[in-house]
Design an enzyme around this catalytic site. Structure first.
Site, PDB file in Angstrom:
ATOM      1  N   SER A  24       0.934  -1.211  -0.021  1.00 44.74           N
ATOM      2  CA  SER A  24       0.034  -0.057  -0.195  1.00 44.74           C
ATOM      3  C   SER A  24       1.085   1.019   0.275  1.00 44.74           C
ATOM      4  O   SER A  24       0.401   2.430  -0.210  1.00 44.74           O
ATOM      5  CB  SER A  24      -1.110   0.260   1.276  1.00 44.74           C
ATOM      6  OG  SER A  24      -1.974  -1.235   1.055  1.00 44.74           O
ATOM      7  N   GLY A  60      -2.936   3.715  -4.367  1.00 39.29           N
ATOM      8  CA  GLY A  60      -3.430   4.165  -5.291  1.00 39.29           C
ATOM      9  C   GLY A  60      -4.837   5.075  -5.039  1.00 39.29           C
ATOM     10  O   GLY A  60      -5.336   4.965  -3.884  1.00 39.29           O
ATOM     11  N   CYS A  79      -9.427  -1.841   3.877  1.00 36.21           N
ATOM     12  CA  CYS A  79      -8.578  -0.600   3.371  1.00 36.21           C
ATOM     13  C   CYS A  79      -9.147  -0.235   2.057  1.00 36.21           C
ATOM     14  O   CYS A  79     -10.141   0.281   1.566  1.00 36.21           O
ATOM     15  CB  CYS A  79      -7.033  -1.099   3.313  1.00 36.21           C
ATOM     16  SG  CYS A  79      -6.057   0.602   3.072  1.00 36.21           S
ATOM     17  N   PHE A  80      -8.276  -0.587   0.809  1.00 36.77           N
ATOM     18  CA  PHE A  80      -8.564  -0.152  -0.455  1.00 36.77           C
ATOM     19  C   PHE A  80     -10.036  -1.087  -0.635  1.00 36.77           C
ATOM     20  O   PHE A  80     -10.719  -0.500  -1.590  1.00 36.77           O
ATOM     21  CB  PHE A  80      -7.555  -0.649  -1.367  1.00 36.77           C
ATOM     22  CG  PHE A  80      -7.565  -0.069  -2.934  1.00 36.77           C
ATOM     23  CD1 PHE A  80      -7.303   1.356  -2.817  1.00 36.77           C
ATOM     24  CD2 PHE A  80      -7.878  -0.743  -4.056  1.00 36.77           C
ATOM     25  CE1 PHE A  80      -7.445   2.050  -4.288  1.00 36.77           C
ATOM     26  CE2 PHE A  80      -8.069  -0.073  -5.215  1.00 36.77           C
ATOM     27  CZ  PHE A  80      -7.389   1.445  -5.250  1.00 36.77           C
ATOM     28  N   ASN A 102      -3.303   2.741   7.307  1.00 32.48           N
ATOM     29  CA  ASN A 102      -2.495   3.000   5.964  1.00 32.48           C
ATOM     30  C   ASN A 102      -3.397   3.534   4.811  1.00 32.48           C
ATOM     31  O   ASN A 102      -3.534   3.025   3.969  1.00 32.48           O
ATOM     32  CB  ASN A 102      -1.526   1.871   5.667  1.00 32.48           C
ATOM     33  CG  ASN A 102      -0.676   2.551   4.314  1.00 32.48           C
ATOM     34  OD1 ASN A 102      -0.806   3.849   3.781  1.00 32.48           O
ATOM     35  ND2 ASN A 102       0.084   1.565   3.737  1.00 32.48           N
ATOM     36  N   GLY A 137      -4.804   6.912   2.362  1.00 32.20           N
ATOM     37  CA  GLY A 137      -4.877   8.462   1.980  1.00 32.20           C
ATOM     38  C   GLY A 137      -6.134   8.900   1.531  1.00 32.20           C
ATOM     39  O   GLY A 137      -6.256  10.034   1.034  1.00 32.20           O
ATOM     40  N   PHE A 138      -6.888   7.932   1.069  1.00 30.17           N
ATOM     41  CA  PHE A 138      -8.247   8.169   0.742  1.00 30.17           C
ATOM     42  C   PHE A 138      -9.336   7.586   1.671  1.00 30.17           C
ATOM     43  O   PHE A 138      -9.211   6.718   2.199  1.00 30.17           O
ATOM     44  CB  PHE A 138      -8.221   7.491  -0.699  1.00 30.17           C
ATOM     45  CG  PHE A 138      -7.207   8.225  -1.695  1.00 30.17           C
ATOM     46  CD1 PHE A 138      -7.861   9.249  -2.696  1.00 30.17           C
ATOM     47  CD2 PHE A 138      -6.102   7.580  -1.916  1.00 30.17           C
ATOM     48  CE1 PHE A 138      -7.037   9.851  -3.577  1.00 30.17           C
ATOM     49  CE2 PHE A 138      -5.459   8.110  -2.837  1.00 30.17           C
ATOM     50  CZ  PHE A 138      -5.842   9.490  -3.739  1.00 30.17           C
ATOM     51  N   HIS A 196      -6.551  -1.897   8.901  1.00 33.94           N
ATOM     52  CA  HIS A 196      -5.790  -3.259   9.083  1.00 33.94           C
ATOM     53  C   HIS A 196      -5.959  -4.194  10.075  1.00 33.94           C
ATOM     54  O   HIS A 196      -5.452  -4.351  11.047  1.00 33.94           O
ATOM     55  CB  HIS A 196      -4.680  -3.152   8.520  1.00 33.94           C
ATOM     56  CG  HIS A 196      -4.125  -2.433   7.368  1.00 33.94           C
ATOM     57  ND1 HIS A 196      -3.440  -3.164   6.278  1.00 33.94           N
ATOM     58  CD2 HIS A 196      -4.448  -1.377   6.980  1.00 33.94           C
ATOM     59  CE1 HIS A 196      -3.438  -2.369   5.008  1.00 33.94           C
ATOM     60  NE2 HIS A 196      -3.915  -1.026   5.614  1.00 33.94           N
ATOM     61  N   GLU A 235      -5.677  -7.590  10.259  1.00 34.74           N
ATOM     62  CA  GLU A 235      -4.671  -8.306  10.348  1.00 34.74           C
ATOM     63  C   GLU A 235      -3.397  -7.889  10.975  1.00 34.74           C
ATOM     64  O   GLU A 235      -2.537  -8.461  11.457  1.00 34.74           O
ATOM     65  CB  GLU A 235      -4.206  -8.817   8.847  1.00 34.74           C
ATOM     66  CG  GLU A 235      -3.068  -7.871   8.246  1.00 34.74           C
ATOM     67  CD  GLU A 235      -3.581  -6.463   7.775  1.00 34.74           C
ATOM     68  OE1 GLU A 235      -2.838  -5.752   7.448  1.00 34.74           O
ATOM     69  OE2 GLU A 235      -4.754  -6.340   7.777  1.00 34.74           O
TER      70      GLU A 235
END
Length: 389
Positions: A60, A243, A269-270, A311, A313-314, A359, A361
């Site tokens: 990431s 991204g 996350c993403f 972690n 940024g979006f 996260h 995990e």
């Protein structure tokens, strides 16, 4: 985007001055740490006081220059057991006081040596507290680290930084994901099969599922709905990754296909941002993001507050205090960050799907949110029992 040369630690520290240049013109001067050369990326900061090896190898962080807020870094060296992937992904590394001599029974080499061996350009000896305050006030921005005896002039360095690509609009998942599918076998008795779409997956994630009797089929980011159902999954997982989620149209389309089939779904996350988009919500870039292992999040389904690892940024732009109607039924925000009210989780009320932005995990910790993998297995059990009935 990195160019680097190598040398011994003593040679680099004695011979290599280093300069960090932000795109707004702020400059910090220090010493080379790791490889010598030039690198560019998005400047972000991580508030974790431990787990630097897991941070460095988290996909990431692809194309990001990570500033460590903890002053002492590298104390426990580098071992061969803790990496989250096969390589270091950060574009650059910024520390204040690197350890002179690592001390840990598992250590195999110093962090400086590992960074140099993998061609990661870093800088040490700068005021990372001042740099972090600057990024909090001005926001994450492009940055360059330059080191060696032939440093460009400040104007040239600044021009090169401003020519580097921005994170907004970056489509990076395919650059870090596996190219070939692979299987992580269940530990002990196999209870479920899960298709995990790798958008930048960390090694600990399929391990946490395997511990619960799940056979995990890790698929490339380019996997189709047909690829997912070819493994006959009991559940589908969408991983973390780098991204801008606004560019992830393929992943969104695939997730919508999973939602249509009502297969139990879990994203982190993403994957949380992908679920948000699949449901019709927007995403946006945070000013400086959440990165570290000490972020307080409330699970609104239980009221419990967890200390969590982040972690990102979006974030997902969804209403916090109301149930929303989506093409796949009702949805609500299940988790929220107590620092800034950012959406940290989503769940569908009429289909078996949920996600979190952080996260669970968490290597090297904390482990407050490990129960989410149990929630996923319970969801698969419930659906399987309903199908038998």
């Amino acid at each position: 985007m990195t160019t680097s040369t190598r040398g011994t630690a003593s040679q680099r520290h004695k011979a290599a001055p280093a300069v960090l240049v932000l795109e707004d013109g702020r400059i910090f001067r220090g010493r080379a740490y790791g490889a010598v050369g030039a690198t560019f990326g998005e400047a972000v900061f991580s508030t974790g006081m431990t787990g630097y090896q897991e941070t460095l190898t988290d996909p990431s962080y692809h194309r990001q220059v990570v500033v460590m807020t903890a002053p002492h870094v590298g104390n426990t060296g580098v071992n061969d057991e803790d990496p989250e992937s096969k390589r270091i992904w950060v574009a650059g590394y910024v520390v204040r006081d690197p350890a002179r001599v690592p001390s840990n029974w598992r250590s195999r080499r110093s962090l400086d040596e590992e960074l140099a061996a993998q061609g990661v350009v870093g800088i040490s000896g700068i005021d990372t507290r001042a740099l972090t305050r600057h990024l909090r006030e001005r926001g994450a921005m492009r940055v360059g680290i330059f080191s060696g005896n032939a440093l460009p002039d400040e104007g040239t360095m600044l021009a090169e930084v401003r020519q580097a690509p921005e994170m907004k609009g970056a489509d990076l998942s395919a650059e870090v994901a596996t190219k070939e599918a692979y299987v992580v076998p269940a530990v002990g008795e196999k209870k479920f099969t899960v298709a995990a779409v790798d958008l930048g997956i960390k090694g600990m994630t399929p391990h946490r599922m395997a511990e619960r009797g799940i056979e995990v089929h890790v698929l490339p980011a380019t996997a189709t709905v047909e690829d997912i159902y070819a493994v006959n999954p009991d559940g589908v997982f969408f991983s973390n990754g780098p991204g801008d989620p606004a560019t992830a149209d393929h992943a969104v389309s695939v997730m919508q296909g999973v939602l249509e089939r009502r297969t139990p779904l879990f994203g982190i996350c993403f994957g949380n941002q992908i679920l948000g988009r699949a449901l019709g919500f927007g995403t946006y870039k945070l000013k400086y993001g959440h990165r570290g292992i000490n972020q307080p999040v409330q699970d609104r389904t239980t009221g419990k507050v967890e200390v969590t690892a982040h972690n990102h940024g979006f974030a997902v732009d969804a209403p916090l205090d109301q149930v929303s109607d989506t093409p796949y039924g009702r949805a609500e925000v299940s988790h929220v960050c107590l620092n800034d009210n950012v959406v940290e989780g989503l769940q569908l009320l009429d289909r078996p799907a949920f996600s979190v932005q952080y996260h669970p995990e968490a290597a090297a910790g904390p482990h407050d949110a490990a129960y989410l993998f149990d929630r996923f297995t319970s969801l698969m059990s419930t659906v399987m029992e309903g199908q038998r009935a």
